[in-house]
Every structure is written in structure tokens, then in C-alpha cells.
Design a protein around this motif. Structure first.
Motif, PDB file in Angstrom:
ATOM      1  N   GLN A  44       0.843  -1.190   0.000  1.00  0.00           N
ATOM      2  CA  GLN A  44       0.000   0.000   0.000  1.00  0.00           C
ATOM      3  C   GLN A  44       0.881   1.244   0.000  1.00  0.00           C
ATOM      4  N   VAL A  45       0.486   2.221  -0.804  1.00  0.00           N
ATOM      5  CA  VAL A  45       1.189   3.508  -0.867  1.00  0.00           C
ATOM      6  C   VAL A  45       0.248   4.572  -0.315  1.00  0.00           C
ATOM      7  N   TRP A  46       0.666   5.210   0.786  1.00  0.00           N
ATOM      8  CA  TRP A  46      -0.132   6.239   1.446  1.00  0.00           C
ATOM      9  C   TRP A  46       0.536   7.594   1.289  1.00  0.00           C
ATOM     10  N   HIS A  62      -2.946   6.161  -1.690  1.00  0.00           N
ATOM     11  CA  HIS A  62      -2.628   6.587  -3.057  1.00  0.00           C
ATOM     12  C   HIS A  62      -2.884   5.453  -4.039  1.00  0.00           C
ATOM     13  N   ARG A  63      -2.370   4.271  -3.757  1.00  0.00           N
ATOM     14  CA  ARG A  63      -2.630   3.103  -4.605  1.00  0.00           C
ATOM     15  C   ARG A  63      -2.202   1.835  -3.883  1.00  0.00           C
ATOM     16  N   THR A  64      -2.680   0.706  -4.365  1.00  0.00           N
ATOM     17  CA  THR A  64      -2.298  -0.606  -3.843  1.00  0.00           C
ATOM     18  C   THR A  64      -1.660  -1.398  -4.971  1.00  0.00           C
ATOM     19  N   CYS A  65      -0.493  -1.968  -4.699  1.00  0.00           N
ATOM     20  CA  CYS A  65       0.236  -2.730  -5.711  1.00  0.00           C
ATOM     21  C   CYS A  65       0.120  -4.219  -5.411  1.00  0.00           C
ATOM     22  N   TYR A  96       7.926  -1.574  -9.062  1.00  0.00           N
ATOM     23  CA  TYR A  96       6.663  -0.849  -9.241  1.00  0.00           C
ATOM     24  C   TYR A  96       6.948   0.633  -9.480  1.00  0.00           C
ATOM     25  N   THR A  97       5.961   1.296 -10.075  1.00  0.00           N
ATOM     26  CA  THR A  97       6.037   2.751 -10.246  1.00  0.00           C
ATOM     27  C   THR A  97       5.091   3.410  -9.245  1.00  0.00           C
ATOM     28  N   LEU A  98       5.433   4.618  -8.828  1.00  0.00           N
ATOM     29  CA  LEU A  98       4.576   5.334  -7.888  1.00  0.00           C
ATOM     30  C   LEU A  98       3.246   5.679  -8.548  1.00  0.00           C
ATOM     31  N   ASP A  99       3.299   6.234  -9.751  1.00  0.00           N
ATOM     32  CA  ASP A  99       2.097   6.563 -10.514  1.00  0.00           C
ATOM     33  C   ASP A  99       2.011   5.631 -11.715  1.00  0.00           C
TER      34      ASP A  99
END
Length: 765
Positions: A44-46, A62-65, A96-99
Motif C-alpha cells: 500500500q502507498v499512502w 494513493h494506490r495498492t500494488c 513498481y512505479t509510484l504513478d
């Protein structure tokens, strides 16, 4: 899965958050805008909460990878905060990429044969290193153009020809294995690693207590060293790459190593088992502790560091006591010996034993330090020895149960003993008449004793939770404090009743008076330590020694969601479900572990074994499940990790001074201990700012500052400037200096000499 966002410098919790899963790794992005967290097989990216805004829900996902097939073990960010690489128990790493990027699928790094522990980017992000638990390090680079259609991995040398450029270069690179390296440590596993990108250093800790330092990408072993008997569980490296820090969880070891000079910067180790007892030295500067591991450790109360360990005892240490005079420490142990230690030469200079082997459970030293007494668990007797000769002077009999506590009156004429036979006995040990005075009978078993500093009052705690006070001059009971409901608290996992109705943990097993005798502090088998006003009999303050939910007895109410048909989840032995063979094996012998061996699983309980007040009256200490806790009215007693800093040069001091940050420059100069630098910073401070800087000077540097001012008064013509400094320092820090007048006596003498010499020179003119 609970998370706290903390302001480290202020020690303040900013936000609480529940991630709802056990966390293996959590990392800030280099730019500080995002937080990545492991969430089982997902990441998880917060967004980092804004410290300037007060928000109802500060954590925003922000997103879940996804992509891993087993738990994620670690996450590492790239230097530009646009990419991160994760490792997993499925033996792969993923990039992974952030966006989200168009047509981008997370790259998979496969080929390892064991769990991946960590992956790292090189400084230029053109190389990725992956490290697995079996000791393999794979080096990944850009695949050559002529192999673009060939997906097979080979150990051939790879070149960076036609490497992608731009801000998405890491994601667009076709990664392939360039080299396979192996540590070749026999019968061992990699347990922890860290990476220093600026110097290309890879630090690895192994399960055998060995660590190694390798230079990449050449994989050159710089050195390997064994530092522990147990596995190294954590490792860190400072920003300059010169100091390495290691931790061994099982033994409680902390080590800071300077690898270039191959020397220790810091080496600390706590007690392996529970800490049973503690005692303050006469000046309050040192605390001695004894533990179930048979070791005695002496700690500096200001720095929090242990500076000497005595390991002569072969069984658990039950009591330690400092002599009122001189640098002598006494200890009693279950191995049947009482030992005296010299704290100047650090040696055991006397060993006292009884005629027949028995276990000693309590200890007392008379105020002169000439006589030591110890009580036994087995024979219910009190033994007395001469410290000078080491001979047994007398054996006091009369108790019908194990001796739980001993104490000499501060006047030295009376020895008091408490026992499980529900009595407290007073012994006139130095008189010629009858030895024992009529015993004081209690309603329950007596657990602890404490004398008021003037010796006229005695406090005794019993198993029913009462604290009874006795007037010794008139031999009468003066008051009783019912502390049963005050100290009770905390429900254990296997308790069938609530914390309020539980009978366990509702008594005090340790008592101590404050230095002025007005208050009494007590602790027991619960998470609380209490301070009472003796005259009024009311509770003034309740301290909770631990908030650690992994300890038994810190929660008031149990979570019903953790109760199954087979009982509480915490008590179900899941050791056999571990994926690692080493974790599945139970190598302990019967009797070798703490706790109830009939249970399948054991959790340490939150409890206080001993509490003591400092002779200065400014602090008190508790020997608890979590270690030695020191509570103080002086904020400066806490250890400052910023003192362990090597980015400190004369040039950096002058740079700070030029910015007119006078106090910071002065402190930096004192830490460098360069006299000309200290004098330059000292003389640069304008006279109107002297009082402000003197008041804000950290207490640690006040003695050094006073000594410098004393020398300055003797050698410098700027007399008024020096006197202004001396006056401001004494006004701002007078109480601290007065409380430690013995320690700072030489500083005061030097200051007095400087002022007196100046006064005489004026008188002559």
C-alpha cells in the motif's frame, strides 16, 4: 497492524492509524511525500499526512500494488521517489512505479532459491542488487540490445549500451542477471542487510552472529567479524557510511562499529532474563541491577549506558544494595552466596556463604558498611557477616516462613526482617540485651519493607494489598493504606474474570520512601507504579510502566475477536506453522525458559519487580519486564542520540558561528573539545545575549562551561565578560549544580580561585 506517526525531535505522537495487517516493512519515500507499507502479499502507498493541516482522516491511500504470491518482506525506494522495488517470500522481487505508466507491467526479478530479504538500487540506479536468505546476491543490469529477444538469464558480462534515458529510465530498462555472487558462509543464513549507495557498501548479518562488509559491484570482502553468540537481527549504517550499528534481539545486544579503524564506538547488552532488583548509589549517578541471568549491571543514570557487568554469580540475583559509604556494591543470589564488589577496581573482593547451602532471597547493609545481612528462602534464618573479615557473625532464628525482605534502620541500631509467616521482627543486633523485640503481626504474608529516611517509621506491604505504617519509637501501628484497588489493573489473556475482580497482582512487592519521607512509592505484579502521600494516605500519582500490547496484562479488556473455540489466539502454539525450520524447532530444555512450562505458549507479563527513589529526590527507577525505567523531573536525563555524530569539524563550527547561531556553535565546539574553538565561540557572543545563551545551554555542558569560565577569569583581561557568564550560569543552573555539589566540587573550587585571584589583584591596586 497499528501505526503511529511521530515527531521524533519532540517525541510527540501526531497520528494513530490501523493498517489491519501485520507490517513487515514501512518506508518513507526520499522526498517524504509518500509512505509504502507491506500488507500481506500487497503493498500500500499512502500519502504522508500534512503537518500543517489538522485533518479528520490524514492518511489517504494513493494506490495498492499487487503481484506477489506470498508475504512481502521489504520495500526500497529509488533515489528520485518515482519507483520502488519489493521483495517477497515467493522468492521474487518486483519493480513498481509510484504513478501508473501506460503499458507498464511490474518487472519481476526471479531466479533465487530462497526467500528474498532485500533489494537495493545503486547510486546511479543502473544496477539492482537482490539478496536472498541462503546467501546469494544477484546483480541485475540492462540487457544488451542484441539479446532483446532472448529472455534467458546468463552470467555473461552485460553492458549498458542503449540504456533508456529520461525520468522513466528505471521502468523502461530490460533487466537481466549480470552476476551471481555467494557469501559461502557454511551452515548459516542471512538474517539482515543494509546498503550504503554513496560508497557501494553492502553490510550483511548472519544467523551465527557474524557480520560481513562487501564492496559492490566487484563483491570484494572488506572484512568479516563475529560479534555475538546469537543471530544478528537488525543492522543500520550512518549517512556517511563509517559507523555500523547491529542489534541481537535474543541477547539484547546493541553494537556500534567503526569499520575503517575496526573499533567499537558503543557496546551495550541488557539482562537476558527478567530484571529482579535495583539500587541507587549514594550520589544518585549510578544504578545497579540484578537479573535472572545471574549478572549484575551498573548503569549511568545520565547517559543510560551500562558501564560494568559482574558475572560471578551462577544463579539468579535476588537483591543488590550499595553501601552508604564508599564505592562498594553487595549482592545476594539463589546460588547461596552474598558477594561484595569494588566499584573502583571492578572486582569481587568478598564472598560470604552460609554453613550449609541455602538460597538467599533478601539483603541489607548497615549504614556504616561494616555488617551485611541476608535472609534465606530455605531455612527461614537471617545470616550476618563482617565485611572486613568475611566471617559469619550471627544467625538470627525465629521466623517460620521464607524471609521476604530485610532492612537496616538508617540509624544502624535495628535490623528489621519480614517473612511469609505474617510477621515483621525487629532485631537489636548490636545491643547486649535481648536480640528480638516482640514481632509485629500482620493480617497476611509480608512482601516488602521500607524505612523512612529518619528511621522513625516503617512501612510494610502485605499480600492482601495493604501498606501498614508503624511508629518504631512507640511500637504502634499508625495508619493503613488500602492499595488493593489502586494497583490492580490489566487483564491477562487466560484470566476467566475481569481485571477488577482478579485476585492476582493486587499487592505491592516493592516499596521505597522519597528522600524527604513525605511520599511512598510502590510497585507490584501489575502494570502500575503508585505514589502515595504518607500523612494523608491518598494516591498522588499513578504511572503505567508499559503500553506494549505484546506483554500480558497491559489491556483492561480482552478482544473477543481473538477468542476461538480452542481458547485465546495468543495461547495457541503456532510455532509448528512457521515456514522456517529454525523457527519450528523448540530447542529449550525443561526449566530453561521463564513462565509456566505446562502452557504451550508463554507471554511475558507487565510487572514491576523493584522500585527505588534516587537519593537526590529528583528521579526514581523501576526494574520492570521491559527493563530499567528511570523517571525524572530533569528532562536532560534522557540519552541524546545526536551526541553520536561524526559530521562535526572545525569548519562546520565556524560556519554555524558565522550565521550567528551562537549557542549551537558553542555546543559543537565543546563536543569537539578544541580550546581555541571554544574560546572563539565564547568571545563571539554579545554581552546582552549571555543570559539567554547560559539559560539554554544543555545541562550536560554546564560543568565544562564553568571550568572554561574559571580558566578564562585567570588568563583573560576581559574580567567583566567572564563574571557575567559565571553569574548567568549559576543563576540558570543553580539547582542542578547544588544537587550534585560533590560531583562538581573541583569546578566550584576552580571558579572560586579565579574570582578570588581577581579580587586580590584589584585590592592590591
Amino acid at each position: 497492524g497499528r501505526a503511529l506517526l511521530v515527531n521524533f525531535r519532540r517525541g510527540t505522537v501526531l497520528h494513530h492509524f490501523n493498517l489491519k495487517r501485520p507490517v513487515n516493512d514501512i518506508q518513507f519515500s526520499p522526498n517524504g511525500k509518500f509512505i509504502t507499507v507491506t500488507h500481506d502479499a500487497h503493498i500500500q502507498v499512502w500519502r504522508t499526512p500534512n503537518h500543517l493541516l489538522r485533518e479528520f482522516a490524514p492518511f489517504v491511500l494513493h494506490r495498492t500494488c499487487t503481484g506477489h504470491h506470498d508475504d512481502v518482506t521489504s520495500i526500497t525506494w529509488s533515489a528520485d521517489s518515482r519507483f520502488f522495488i519489493s521483495t517477497s517470500r515467493d522468492m521474487t522481487a518486483r519493480l513498481y512505479t509510484l504513478d501508473p505508466l501506460e503499458d507498464y507491467r511490474p518487472k519481476t526479478f526471479a531466479g533465487h532459491r530462497d526467500v528474498l530479504l532485500k533489494a537495493y538500487f545503486s547510486k546511479d540506479s543502473k544496477i539492482i542488487y537482490t539478496i536472498s536468505r541462503d546467501g546469494a546476491v544477484f546483480e541485475w543490469r540492462q540487457k544488451p540490445k542484441d539479446r532483446a529477444g532472448d529472455d534467458s538469464d546468463s552470467d555473461e558480462d552485460m553492458v549498458d549500451a542503449d540504456a533508456p534515458t529520461g525520468e522513466n529510465a528505471i521502468a523502461l530498462t530490460r533487466w537481466g542477471i549480470a552476476q551471481r555472487h555467494f557469501f559461502n558462509q557454511a551452515h548459516t543464513k542471512v538474517t539482515c542487510t543494509t546498503w550504503h549507495a554513496a560508497s557501494n557498501l553492502l553490510v550483511v548479518g548472519f544467523s551465527t552472529g557474524v557480520f560481513g562488509l562487501w564492496e559492490m559491484p566487484s563483491f570484494t570482502n572488506i572484512h568479516t567479524l563475529s560479534i555475538s553468540q546469537e543471530k544478528i537481527t537488525s543492522v543500520a549504517i550512518n549517512p556517511s557510511g563509517e559507523w555500523l550499528a547491529f542489534g541481537a534481539k535474543k541477547l539484547g545486544q546493541l553494537l556500534v562499529w567503526e569499520w575503517q579503524s575496526e573499533s567499537y564506538v558503543l557496546k551495550q547488552q541488557g539482562h537476558y532474563f527478567d530484571m529482579n532488583t535495583l539500587s541507587f548509589s549514594g550520589d544518585g549517578q549510578s544504578v545497579a541491577t540484578g537479573g535472572d541471568d545471574g549478572k549484575i549491571k551498573v548503569w549511568n543514570t545520565n547517559s543510560g549506558f551500562c558501564f560494568v557487568t559482574f558475572s560471578e554469580h551462577t544463579a539468579a540475583v535476588s537483591t543488590v544494595e550499595f553501601a552508604k559509604q564508599g564505592q562498594v556494591l553487595f549482592s545476594a543470589s539463589l546460588d547461596g552466596t552474598v558477594r561484595a564488589f569494588d566499584l573502583i577496581r571492578y572486582r569481587n573482593f568478598r564472598t560470604f556463604t552460609s554453613p550449609s547451602p541455602i538460597q538467599f532471597s533478601s539483603l541489607a547493609v548497615d549504614p556504616s558498611g561494616e555488617v551485611v545481612a541476608a535472609g534465606s528462602n530455605d531455612s527461614f534464618e537471617v545470616f550476618m557477616w563482617s565485611v572486613q573479615t568475611g566471617k559469619l557473625l550471627d544467625v538470627l532464628t525465629g521466623h517460620e516462613g521464607p524471609i521476604s525482605a530485610l532492612a537496616f534502620s538508617p540509624t544502624g541500631n535495628t535490623l528489621v526482617s519480614a517473612s511469609w509467616d505474617k510477621s515483621v521482627r525487629l532485631w537489636n543486633v548490636f545491643g547486649r540485651g535481648a536480640r528480638a523485640i516482640e514481632p509485629f503481626m500482620m493480617n497476611s504474608e509480608v512482601l516488602a519493607l521500607a524505612f523512612r529516611p529518619d528511621g522513625k517509621e516503617l512501612a510494610a506491604s502485605t499480600l492482601d494489598g495493604q501498606i501498614t505504617f508503624w511508629d518504631l519509637e512507640n511500637s504502634r501501628q499508625t495508619s493503613v493504606i488500602e492499595g488493593r484497588k489502586d494497583i490492580s489493573g490489566g487483564r491477562k489473556v487466560d484470566d476467566r474474570v475481569t481485571a477488577a475482580n482478579s485476585a492476582s497482582g493486587k499487592s505491592f512487592n516493592s516499596l521505597a520512601y522519597t528522600a524527604d519521607g513525605s511520599c511512598l512509592i510502590g510497585g507490584g505484579n501489575s502494570k502500575y507504579v503508585l505514589i502515595y502521600d504518607v500523612r494523608e494516605g491518598v494516591m498522588l500519582k499513578k504511572f503505567q510502566i508499559s503500553e506494549n500490547l505484546s506483554l500480558d496484562g497491559t489491556e483492561e479488556y480482552l478482544d473477543s475477536r481473538k477468542v476461538t473455540e480452542a481458547g485465546p489466539v495468543e495461547l495457541i502454539d503456532d510455532r509448528g506453522d512457521e515456514s522456517d525450520l529454525e523457527d519450528r524447532l523448540d530447542k529449550t530444555l525443561p526449566g530453561a525458559s521463564k513462565g509456566d512450562l505446562s502452557k504451550r505458549k508463554y507471554r511475558p507479563e507487565a510487572r514491576t519487580k523493584a522500585v527505588r527513589f534516587s537519593p537526590t529526590g529528583r528521579s526514581w527507577a523501576a526494574a520492570s519486564t521491559e527493563g530499567l525505567l528511570i523517571y525524572s523531573l530533569d528532562e536532560t536525563i534522557a540519552f541524546d542520540p545526536l551526541d553520536l555524530d561524526i559530521d562535526l569539524t572545525p569548519q562546520s563550527v565556524l560556519t554555524v558561528l558565522n550565521r550567528k547561531e551562537y549557542l549551537k556553535a558553542l555546543v559543537m565546539a565543546f563536543r569537539l573539545n578544541e580550546k581555541h574553538l571554544i574560546q572563539r565561540c565564547f568571545e563571539s557572543i554579545p554581552p546582552p545575549d549571555i543570559r539567554l545563551n547560559a539559560g539554554q545551554l544543555p545541562i550536560l555542558y554546564v560543568p565544562n562551561m564553568l571550568r572554561f569560565v574559571a580558566n578564562y577569569l585567570e588568563t583573560s583581561p576581559h574580567m567583566e565578560f567572564g563574571l557575567l557568564w559565571a553569574n548567568a550560569l549559576l543563576l540558570a543552573h543553580g539547582r542542578h549544580l547544588r544537587d550534585r555539589s560533590g560531583e562538581f566540587a573541583s569546578v566550584f573550587r576552580a571558579l572560586q580561585k579565579g574570582i578570588t585571584d581577581f579580587q586580590m589583584s584589584i585590592a592590591r591596586t
